[in-house]
Design an enzyme around this catalytic site. Structure first.
Site, PDB file in Angstrom:
ATOM      1  N   SER A 279       0.841  -1.119   0.134  1.00 59.36           N
ATOM      2  CA  SER A 279      -0.149  -0.088  -0.125  1.00 59.36           C
ATOM      3  C   SER A 279       0.822   1.249  -0.028  1.00 59.36           C
ATOM      4  O   SER A 279       0.845   2.317  -0.764  1.00 59.36           O
ATOM      5  CB  SER A 279      -0.958  -0.024   1.205  1.00 59.36           C
ATOM      6  OG  SER A 279      -0.254  -0.132   2.255  1.00 59.36           O
ATOM      7  N   HIS A 309      -1.911  -8.782   2.363  1.00 61.10           N
ATOM      8  CA  HIS A 309      -1.709  -7.465   2.808  1.00 61.10           C
ATOM      9  C   HIS A 309      -2.808  -7.157   4.176  1.00 61.10           C
ATOM     10  O   HIS A 309      -2.692  -7.704   4.919  1.00 61.10           O
ATOM     11  CB  HIS A 309      -1.536  -6.443   1.868  1.00 61.10           C
ATOM     12  CG  HIS A 309      -0.866  -5.188   2.277  1.00 61.10           C
ATOM     13  ND1 HIS A 309      -0.152  -4.959   3.562  1.00 61.10           N
ATOM     14  CD2 HIS A 309      -0.634  -3.746   1.768  1.00 61.10           C
ATOM     15  CE1 HIS A 309       0.090  -3.710   3.660  1.00 61.10           C
ATOM     16  NE2 HIS A 309      -0.145  -3.024   2.502  1.00 61.10           N
ATOM     17  N   HIS A 356       6.640 -12.901   9.526  1.00 60.13           N
ATOM     18  CA  HIS A 356       6.677 -11.391   8.880  1.00 60.13           C
ATOM     19  C   HIS A 356       7.918 -11.344   7.887  1.00 60.13           C
ATOM     20  O   HIS A 356       8.848 -11.842   7.963  1.00 60.13           O
ATOM     21  CB  HIS A 356       6.924 -10.241   9.709  1.00 60.13           C
ATOM     22  CG  HIS A 356       6.588  -8.783   9.158  1.00 60.13           C
ATOM     23  ND1 HIS A 356       7.606  -8.306   8.656  1.00 60.13           N
ATOM     24  CD2 HIS A 356       5.476  -8.075   9.336  1.00 60.13           C
ATOM     25  CE1 HIS A 356       7.034  -6.961   8.163  1.00 60.13           C
ATOM     26  NE2 HIS A 356       5.608  -7.040   8.573  1.00 60.13           N
ATOM     27  N   ARG A 365       3.491  -4.098  17.518  1.00 64.08           N
ATOM     28  CA  ARG A 365       2.221  -3.681  17.270  1.00 64.08           C
ATOM     29  C   ARG A 365       1.279  -4.838  17.902  1.00 64.08           C
ATOM     30  O   ARG A 365       0.281  -4.400  18.297  1.00 64.08           O
ATOM     31  CB  ARG A 365       2.059  -3.398  15.768  1.00 64.08           C
ATOM     32  CG  ARG A 365       2.709  -2.379  15.251  1.00 64.08           C
ATOM     33  CD  ARG A 365       2.377  -2.319  13.774  1.00 64.08           C
ATOM     34  NE  ARG A 365       2.889  -3.601  13.016  1.00 64.08           N
ATOM     35  CZ  ARG A 365       2.759  -3.871  11.721  1.00 64.08           C
ATOM     36  NH1 ARG A 365       1.986  -2.995  11.041  1.00 64.08           N
ATOM     37  NH2 ARG A 365       2.804  -4.938  11.238  1.00 64.08           N
ATOM     38  N   ASP A 411      -1.511  -8.627  12.810  1.00 62.15           N
ATOM     39  CA  ASP A 411      -2.745  -9.322  12.430  1.00 62.15           C
ATOM     40  C   ASP A 411      -3.182 -10.320  13.320  1.00 62.15           C
ATOM     41  O   ASP A 411      -4.464 -10.615  13.359  1.00 62.15           O
ATOM     42  CB  ASP A 411      -2.529  -9.639  10.928  1.00 62.15           C
ATOM     43  CG  ASP A 411      -2.325  -8.804   9.761  1.00 62.15           C
ATOM     44  OD1 ASP A 411      -2.935  -7.734  10.103  1.00 62.15           O
ATOM     45  OD2 ASP A 411      -1.360  -8.781   9.228  1.00 62.15           O
TER      46      ASP A 411
END
Length: 476
Positions: A279, A309, A356, A365, A411
């Site tokens: 993105s 994504h 990742h 995060r 996620d």
């Protein structure tokens, strides 16, 4: 990056002029700023900084333009340009060991330093936006002024509502978001200025205006999509007494103060993840052709909508539901979880939310969301399941020997928190991601134009060229 004497002189001059301290960070000198300027107008601050940043970039190009950043291999070219150092991106940097840093600051540091709406609460997204655009940690007064500016820019034109209503029933929320942003493009200040022959040196100004207008309007656009798609079209008016994150939550239909704080945290930590992800890179690439921020951001949203994504958190939730369905009412134990993980891997599937492309440690995060859950929902069954997975999955993946990073990423956790507070429509989650990501990619887009970065045009090669090149190298 360690800058040369000329750049340090520029920074020192700027510091004396604005009262800003340029502090070293773990061996990386001159990478973050401790804010002491008093202006509460963000655009004025950016304008003041542009000559200094242009001087820094000029010195980098003059002194270090011939420095080799790394070697590219055929595997890299075929494998999605993975690991190739070929992009200038100032707003954040992803370290394999430390995770994401926004303008040099880690997430835990920003949770302590950025202004909050409530005592010991999560950072205000407006504060992060100021940081991303300037590199400076803002004061509460600066954040309040920026919050008021965004409120003044908010509000959707009627034709955007009409455009959304004209879409087929059942259109994916991300499709609706992309279409809504494209509908807003007719208001682009940059497109208008370019047609009038605007000075190239001042391109950043209308890009800033477009970016701020778009960031301001995104929460209402996203909330409209949610209410139209899942709540029968009953919209909730904006509450201008609330900050950016809280007002977004309110317009979605959630007025729990804890959810307000979760939304502030969510918008902050998802805002940027350096420039190479799909993105961010797409916004930069399309913007390099001097497409306006609306066109550029819509393109980035279409990349974010991909299952590799932004849709990844949906995959995590689906897998968690599979775990629950398989184990039924049994008491969850590490042994039972381990058996299910082994079955997943044996079937040729991956464990979603783990691993990742860059990180080699637990995603910070993920960690800050886990801390939020421990504080607010420690007994939630889904959170307990996620916690068990955190204890079990990394060890199994490490033993397999094929995974470079066995640790959870963002996620693996974000959907669990949203589910707990009642936002259960998982195919909407990427829209939240899109609202957040706007702050990072559009901040960088402003600086792309302020620094006059050129159109992006990497060199592609054919299989025949590769064979010829290897043959020539062999002869040498």
């Amino acid at each position: 990056m360690v800058l040369g004497a000329a750049a340090r002189a520029v920074l020192s001059q700027a510091g004396r002029r604005t009262g800003t301290e340029f502090a070293p960070l773990g061996g990386r000198q001159w990478t973050r700023l401790l804010q002491t300027s008093t202006t509460t107008d963000l655009k004025s601050r950016v304008a003041d900084m542009i000559p200094e940043e242009q001087a820094k970039l000029k010195e980098l190009k003059t002194k270090y333009g011939s420095v080799v950043l790394g070697e590219n291999t055929l595997d890299m070219a075929i494998g999605g340009m993975r690991g190739i150092k070929g992009m200038f991106w100032e707003t954040s940097l992803l370290d394999p060991e430390e995770g994401i840093r926004f303008r040099g600051w880690s997430i835990p540091e920003l949770q302590k330093k950025l202004p909050t709406a409530v005592d010991k609460g999560e950072p205000l997204p407006e504060g992060l936006l100021w940081l991303l655009l300037t590199g400076e940690v803002p004061t509460k007064e600066q954040v309040s002024a920026l919050s008021e500016d965004l409120k003044a820019r908010a509000g959707l034109p009627g034709y955007v509502h009409d455009t959304l209503q004209a879409l087929p029933k059942g259109a994916h929320p991300m499709t609706q978001l992309s279409v809504g942003v494209m509908a807003l493009q007719s208001e682009s200040k940059f497109a208008e200025a370019y047609q009038k022959g605007h000075s190239k040196k001042l391109y950043w100004d209308p890009v800033y205006e477009d970016s701020m207008n778009l960031i301001a309007k995104l929460p209402e656009l996203a909330a409209t999509i949610y209410r139209n798609t899942f709540k029968g079209g009953k919209l909730i008016p904006s509450d201008t007494s609330l900050d950016y994150g809280a007002n977004f939550a309110h317009q979605l239909g959630f007025d729990d103060p804890e959810f307000y704080d979760l939304m502030r945290l969510y918008l902050t930590i998802h805002s940027d993840h350096e420039g190479g992800n799909v993105s961010a890179h797409t916004v930069h690439l399309v913007g390099s052709a001097l497409s306006d921020p609306y066109l550029s951001f819509a393109a980035g949203l279409n990349g974010l909508a991909g299952p590799l994504h932004g849709l990844a958190n949906q995959e995590v939730l689906r897998w968690l539901e599979d775990v629950k369905a398989e184990l039924g009412e049994q008491e969850l134990t590490k042994e039972k979880i381990a058996d299910f993980v082994h079955k997943t891997l044996a079937s040729g599937k991956v464990v979603p939310g783990y691993g990742h492309a860059v990180l080699r440690k637990t995603d910070p995060r993920y960690t800050c969301q886990r801390e939020f859950a421990l504080k607010h929902l420690p007994d939630d069954p889904l959170f307990k399941l996620v916690s068990l997975l955190y204890e079990v999955v990394p060890g199994i993946l490490l033993k397999g020997g094929k995974v470079k990073n066995p640790w959870p990423n963002v996620d693996a956790h974000s959907g669990v928190l949203l589910q707990y507070y009642g936002l259960t429509e998982s195919n909407y989650y990427t829209v939240l991601f899109g609202v957040s990501r706007a702050m990072g990619v559009l901040s960088q887009l402003v600086w792309d134009r302020a620094l006059g970065l050129p159109i992006e045009r990497p060199k592609s090669i054919t299989s025949g060229w590769i064979k010829d090149f290897v043959a020539k190298q062999g002869k040498k």
